[in-house]
Design a protein around this motif. Structure first.
Motif, short mmCIF file in Angstrom:
data_model
loop_
_atom_site.label_atom_id
_atom_site.label_comp_id
_atom_site.label_asym_id
_atom_site.label_seq_id
_atom_site.Cartn_x
_atom_site.Cartn_y
_atom_site.Cartn_z
N LEU A 115 0.83 -1.21 0.00
CA LEU A 115 0.00 0.00 0.00
C LEU A 115 0.86 1.26 0.00
CD1 LEU A 115 -2.77 -1.15 2.49
CD2 LEU A 115 -3.09 -0.60 0.08
N ARG A 116 2.01 1.20 0.63
CA ARG A 116 2.92 2.36 0.60
C ARG A 116 3.34 2.68 -0.83
NH1 ARG A 116 8.21 3.61 0.25
NH2 ARG A 116 8.92 1.44 0.15
N HIS A 117 3.62 1.64 -1.60
CA HIS A 117 4.03 1.86 -3.00
C HIS A 117 2.84 2.30 -3.85
CE1 HIS A 117 8.16 0.43 -2.60
NE2 HIS A 117 7.70 -0.57 -1.85
N ILE A 118 1.67 1.74 -3.62
CA ILE A 118 0.50 2.11 -4.41
C ILE A 118 0.17 3.59 -4.23
CG2 ILE A 118 -2.01 1.80 -4.56
CD1 ILE A 118 -1.53 -1.19 -4.00
N TYR A 119 0.22 4.07 -2.98
CA TYR A 119 -0.10 5.47 -2.70
C TYR A 119 1.12 6.39 -2.78
CZ TYR A 119 -4.79 4.14 -1.15
OH TYR A 119 -6.09 3.69 -1.10
N ARG A 120 2.28 5.81 -3.05
CA ARG A 120 3.53 6.58 -3.18
C ARG A 120 3.80 7.43 -1.93
NH1 ARG A 120 2.62 8.63 -9.47
NH2 ARG A 120 2.38 6.54 -10.35
N VAL A 121 3.73 6.77 -0.79
CA VAL A 121 3.97 7.45 0.48
C VAL A 121 5.46 7.42 0.78
CG1 VAL A 121 3.42 7.48 2.94
CG2 VAL A 121 1.71 6.69 1.28
N PRO A 122 6.08 8.55 1.13
CA PRO A 122 7.50 8.55 1.51
C PRO A 122 7.76 7.56 2.65
CG PRO A 122 6.72 10.79 1.21
CD PRO A 122 5.51 9.91 1.13
N PRO A 123 8.87 6.83 2.62
CA PRO A 123 9.13 5.81 3.64
C PRO A 123 9.08 6.34 5.08
CG PRO A 123 10.67 5.59 1.82
CD PRO A 123 9.90 6.85 1.57
N SER A 124 9.56 7.54 5.32
CA SER A 124 9.58 8.07 6.68
C SER A 124 8.15 8.32 7.19
CB SER A 124 10.39 9.37 6.74
OG SER A 124 9.83 10.34 5.86
N GLU A 125 7.28 8.86 6.32
CA GLU A 125 5.89 9.10 6.73
C GLU A 125 5.18 7.77 6.99
OE1 GLU A 125 3.68 11.56 4.10
OE2 GLU A 125 5.25 13.10 3.94
N HIS A 126 5.41 6.81 6.10
CA HIS A 126 4.79 5.50 6.25
C HIS A 126 5.21 4.86 7.57
CE1 HIS A 126 3.35 1.48 5.00
NE2 HIS A 126 4.48 1.03 5.52
N ALA A 127 6.50 4.92 7.87
CA ALA A 127 7.01 4.29 9.09
C ALA A 127 6.43 4.94 10.34
CB ALA A 127 8.54 4.36 9.11
N ALA A 128 6.30 6.28 10.31
CA ALA A 128 5.77 6.98 11.48
C ALA A 128 4.31 6.62 11.71
CB ALA A 128 5.94 8.48 11.29
N ARG A 129 3.51 6.58 10.64
CA ARG A 129 2.09 6.25 10.80
C ARG A 129 1.92 4.80 11.22
NH1 ARG A 129 1.24 9.18 5.30
NH2 ARG A 129 0.98 11.35 5.97
N LEU A 130 2.71 3.92 10.64
CA LEU A 130 2.60 2.51 10.99
C LEU A 130 3.01 2.29 12.45
CD1 LEU A 130 2.02 -0.39 10.24
CD2 LEU A 130 4.33 -0.58 9.29
N ALA A 131 4.02 3.00 12.91
CA ALA A 131 4.45 2.85 14.30
C ALA A 131 3.34 3.25 15.27
CB ALA A 131 5.71 3.69 14.55
N ARG A 132 2.63 4.32 14.93
CA ARG A 132 1.53 4.75 15.80
C ARG A 132 0.41 3.71 15.82
NH1 ARG A 132 -2.98 8.59 15.37
NH2 ARG A 132 -2.52 8.88 13.18
#
Length: 318
Positions: A115-132
């Motif tokens: 899903l990160r690749h599909i929505y083209r989310v920057p890795p740092s933003e993805h990691a922060a949201r996933l951690a929460r």
């Protein structure tokens, strides 16, 4: 239109065929949604409820671009949902209780990465949201488990996480706690309450579990037969139907005289107990003080009006 969600005269008709003889069928248009006006501001958490067949899911499908409206105007995040569905998809998250956006045979972690690749989310933003989400929804014990092996409660926590990883402005939830056990419901409710408290995501929640509405939503929209029949706070709905708070007192001896407190009515007495109803707009302190003067007050319990009861009365009136 400046609101995150705004509809004017939103309408959706479906054509059904009825028998009109041995070989003939007639066509009839049925309005599932019939002129809904709705305005939702950024950061609101809106409860959108109604009986089965009222038009809740149909409304959500038009707001998310799944269904084309038969009439009216609709904007979500500034876009027309159907013609601009691809652009809208980047600004919304959707969780339908009976449908999955996860890959059935992949571990949950890999679904999130796809899903990160599909929505083209920057890795740092993805990691922060996933951690929460991992922390709040306790995902770590089953992150490496294939989705098909997850329990319903685990999968729903994964679905909500998947809907939020790209940072949507609006989150649509259709029956997110359906079929969940008590522990899973508490986990999902606590997380959604935290999302609402942050104020950076607008949440539209449809559910038959009115405890979700009571716990999460300040504003309640009730739809019935495709039309909005209430738009306001839960307190306003209680006031509309004269809901009353109940005070249950445990006394050393039965009441031997009425409790002279304005707005209080004795409902029943049994043994040393008394059940009284009290107006919602008055604090119960005066009633409790009066009960204490009638004898030794051993215990007192205050019961708030039942949301299911008042909503059922609204449905019946319709």
């Amino acid at each position: 239109m400046s609101a995150v969600i705004e509809t004017r005269g939103l309408r959706k008709e479906f054509v059904v065929r009825k028998r009109a003889g041995r070989f003939r069928r007639t066509r009839h248009a049925i309005a599932a949604v019939d002129g809904v006006d709705l305005r939702v501001e950024a950061g609101e958490m809106l409860g959108y409820i109604g009986p089965n067949g009222a038009g809740k899911s149909t409304t959500l499908k038009m707001l998310t671009g799944v269904l084309h409206p038969s009439g009216g105007d609709v904007r979500v995040c500034g876009f027309e949902p159907v013609p601009q569905r691809v652009r809208l998809a980047r600004g919304i998250g959707v969780v339908f209780g009976q449908r999955s956006q996860l890959w059935w045979d992949l571990p949950l972690r890999e679904s999130f990465d796809l899903l990160r690749h599909i929505y083209r989310v920057p890795p740092s933003e993805h990691a922060a949201r996933l951690a929460r989400c991992r922390s709040m929804l306790e995902l770590d014990p089953f992150l490496d488990t294939p989705v098909r092996q997850l329990s319903l409660g685990q999968r729903m926590r994964g679905e909500i996480t998947a809907a939020l990883l790209h940072g949507p402005a609006v989150l649509f939830l259709d029956e997110p706690t359906i079929g969940l056990d008590v522990v899973s419901k508490q986990s999902v409710r606590a997380f959604l309450a935290e999302v609402g408290a942050r104020g950076d995501t607008t949440v539209v929640l449809t559910t038959h579990d009115l405890a979700d509405i009571q716990r999460l939503c300040e504003r309640l929209v009730v739809i019935d037969h495709g039309r909005v029949v209430h738009d306001g706070t839960l307190a306003a709905l209680h006031a509309r139907y004269g809901s009353r708070r109940r005070v249950v007192a445990d006394l050393d001896a039965p009441l031997d005289r009425p409790v002279a407190v304005p707005g209080a009515d004795l409902e029943s007495t049994e043994g040393g107990g008394a059940r009284l109803t009290y107006a919602l707009d008055q604090p119960p302190g005066a009633l409790i003080a009066a009960l204490a003067q009638t004898g030794v007050l051993r215990d007192v319990k205050i019961e708030e009006p039942d949301i299911e009861e008042v909503v059922a009365r609204l449905y019946k009136d319709r």
